[in-house]
Write an enzyme that holds these catalytic residues in place. Structure first.
Site, PDB file in Angstrom:
ATOM      1  N   LYS A  20       0.848  -1.200   0.000  1.00 40.52           N
ATOM      2  CA  LYS A  20       0.000   0.000   0.000  1.00 40.52           C
ATOM      3  C   LYS A  20       0.883   1.250   0.000  1.00 40.52           C
ATOM      4  O   LYS A  20       1.907   1.289   0.677  1.00 40.52           O
ATOM      5  CB  LYS A  20      -0.825   0.065   1.299  1.00 40.52           C
ATOM      6  CG  LYS A  20      -1.983  -0.883   1.380  1.00 40.52           C
ATOM      7  CD  LYS A  20      -2.804  -0.558   2.643  1.00 40.52           C
ATOM      8  CE  LYS A  20      -3.416  -1.803   3.235  1.00 40.52           C
ATOM      9  NZ  LYS A  20      -3.925  -1.602   4.594  1.00 40.52           N
TER      10      LYS A  20
ATOM     11  N   ARG B  75     -13.668  -6.636  10.000  1.00 37.97           N
ATOM     12  CA  ARG B  75     -14.805  -5.736   9.795  1.00 37.97           C
ATOM     13  C   ARG B  75     -15.954  -6.418   9.080  1.00 37.97           C
ATOM     14  O   ARG B  75     -17.080  -6.347   9.501  1.00 37.97           O
ATOM     15  CB  ARG B  75     -14.363  -4.515   8.977  1.00 37.97           C
ATOM     16  CG  ARG B  75     -13.742  -3.447   9.813  1.00 37.97           C
ATOM     17  CD  ARG B  75     -12.993  -2.470   8.968  1.00 37.97           C
ATOM     18  NE  ARG B  75     -11.841  -3.119   8.364  1.00 37.97           N
ATOM     19  CZ  ARG B  75     -10.861  -2.492   7.749  1.00 37.97           C
ATOM     20  NH1 ARG B  75     -10.909  -1.189   7.605  1.00 37.97           N
ATOM     21  NH2 ARG B  75      -9.837  -3.153   7.257  1.00 37.97           N
TER      22      ARG B  75
ATOM     23  N   SER C  75      -8.891   3.516   7.417  1.00 31.13           N
ATOM     24  CA  SER C  75      -7.959   4.642   7.267  1.00 31.13           C
ATOM     25  C   SER C  75      -8.193   5.348   5.938  1.00 31.13           C
ATOM     26  O   SER C  75      -8.145   6.573   5.859  1.00 31.13           O
ATOM     27  CB  SER C  75      -6.520   4.144   7.333  1.00 31.13           C
ATOM     28  OG  SER C  75      -6.277   3.509   8.555  1.00 31.13           O
TER      29      SER C  75
HETATM   30  P1  ADP Z   1      -6.826  -0.493   6.952  1.00 26.91           P
HETATM   31  O1  ADP Z   1      -7.470  -1.674   6.266  1.00 26.91           O
HETATM   32  O2  ADP Z   1      -7.825   0.449   7.564  1.00 26.91           O
HETATM   33  O3  ADP Z   1      -5.743   0.178   6.165  1.00 26.91           O
HETATM   34  P2  ADP Z   1      -4.760  -1.659   8.658  1.00 26.91           P
HETATM   35  O4  ADP Z   1      -3.920  -2.358   7.666  1.00 26.91           O
HETATM   36  O5  ADP Z   1      -4.118  -0.542   9.377  1.00 26.91           O
HETATM   37  O6  ADP Z   1      -6.142  -1.110   8.166  1.00 26.91           O
HETATM   38  O7  ADP Z   1      -5.409  -2.696   9.662  1.00 26.91           O
HETATM   39  C1  ADP Z   1      -4.805  -3.274  10.751  1.00 26.91           C
HETATM   40  C2  ADP Z   1      -5.784  -4.218  11.400  1.00 26.91           C
HETATM   41  O8  ADP Z   1      -6.876  -3.484  11.962  1.00 26.91           O
HETATM   42  C3  ADP Z   1      -6.427  -5.252  10.480  1.00 26.91           C
HETATM   43  O9  ADP Z   1      -6.575  -6.437  11.225  1.00 26.91           O
HETATM   44  C4  ADP Z   1      -7.774  -4.646  10.171  1.00 26.91           C
HETATM   45  O10 ADP Z   1      -8.716  -5.622   9.833  1.00 26.91           O
HETATM   46  C5  ADP Z   1      -8.102  -3.999  11.507  1.00 26.91           C
HETATM   47  N1  ADP Z   1      -9.066  -2.907  11.409  1.00 26.91           N
HETATM   48  C6  ADP Z   1      -8.973  -1.791  10.657  1.00 26.91           C
HETATM   49  N2  ADP Z   1     -10.054  -1.002  10.828  1.00 26.91           N
HETATM   50  C7  ADP Z   1     -10.873  -1.644  11.697  1.00 26.91           C
HETATM   51  C8  ADP Z   1     -12.175  -1.368  12.252  1.00 26.91           C
HETATM   52  N3  ADP Z   1     -12.847  -0.277  11.915  1.00 26.91           N
HETATM   53  N4  ADP Z   1     -12.698  -2.279  13.133  1.00 26.91           N
HETATM   54  C9  ADP Z   1     -12.005  -3.392  13.423  1.00 26.91           C
HETATM   55  N5  ADP Z   1     -10.799  -3.722  12.923  1.00 26.91           N
HETATM   56  C10 ADP Z   1     -10.232  -2.866  12.079  1.00 26.91           C
END
Ligand code: ADP
Length: 163
Positions: free
Chosen positions: A43, A92, A130
């Site tokens: 990403k 999610r 995010s």
């Molecule tokens: P994103 O998909 O938002 O870029 P990240 O790579 O930072 O997220 O995600 C890190 C972890 O946090 C993953 O396990 C993702 O599924 C979880 N996560 C992200 N947003 C949420 C949310 N709103 N509720 C629960 N888990 C989340």
């Protein structure tokens, strides 16, 4: 789990209330939680790993058993280095599932000692990501319901009105 260290990996670009909810719930269950900013992701990120780490630090300052780190290698290796018993992931929607399932099986193969544990998102955060936050702020929308107040300004300063 007794005497347990667990790790919560992600890109956190930036950290949201969805992430923070997972962090608080996991920190209540285990002795130590390490939030680890993974920097090897394909990403393209808006914030540097150091900035992402700083924003997480500001958001978790009241949680004494939470540490924040970053790592640019394999998660399975990081888990070994930290002697972690589990990797925490947030789920999610069904759309997260297939990818996370594949990652969990791969990490188990690379490091059989570490389990992956999934926590279900709290319903109020199930739509929150995010990338959604970045989209809203770039169009000058209000993100105060989505990100911790300690980092609100950092995000607006950097990304506000770029849409
Ligand atoms: P994103 O998909 O938002 O870029 P990240 O790579 O930072 O997220 O995600 C890190 C972890 O946090 C993953 O396990 C993702 O599924 C979880 N996560 C992200 N947003 C949420 C949310 N709103 N509720 C629960 N888990 C989340």
């Amino acid at each position: 789990m007794k005497n347990s260290t667990v790790i919560y990996p992600g890109s956190f670009d930036p950290i949201t209330y969805g992430h923070l909810d997972i962090i608080k719930r996991a920190a209540a269950m285990f002795d130590k939680l390490i939030v680890v900013v993974m920097t090897n992701s394909k990403k393209s990120c808006s914030f540097t790993p150091e900035e992402r780490r700083e924003m997480i630090l500001k958001s978790v300052k009241d949680l004494p058993n939470v540490e924040v780190d970053f790592y640019d290698g394999l998660l399975a290796e990081y888990a070994k280095i930290k002697n972690a018993s589990a990797i925490i992931k947030g789920l999610r929607a069904m759309s997260d599932f297939e990818y996370e399932f594949q990652m969990a099986l791969t990490n188990k193969k690379l490091n059989p000692e570490v389990e992956t544990l999934f926590l279900t998102t709290s319903t109020q955060y199930m739509y929150l990501s995010s990338s959604m936050v970045k989209q809203i702020v770039s169009m000058n929308g209000d993100i105060s319901d989505f990100v911790p107040k300690e980092i609100h300004e950092d995000i607006v300063e950097r990304l506000g009105g770029q849409g």
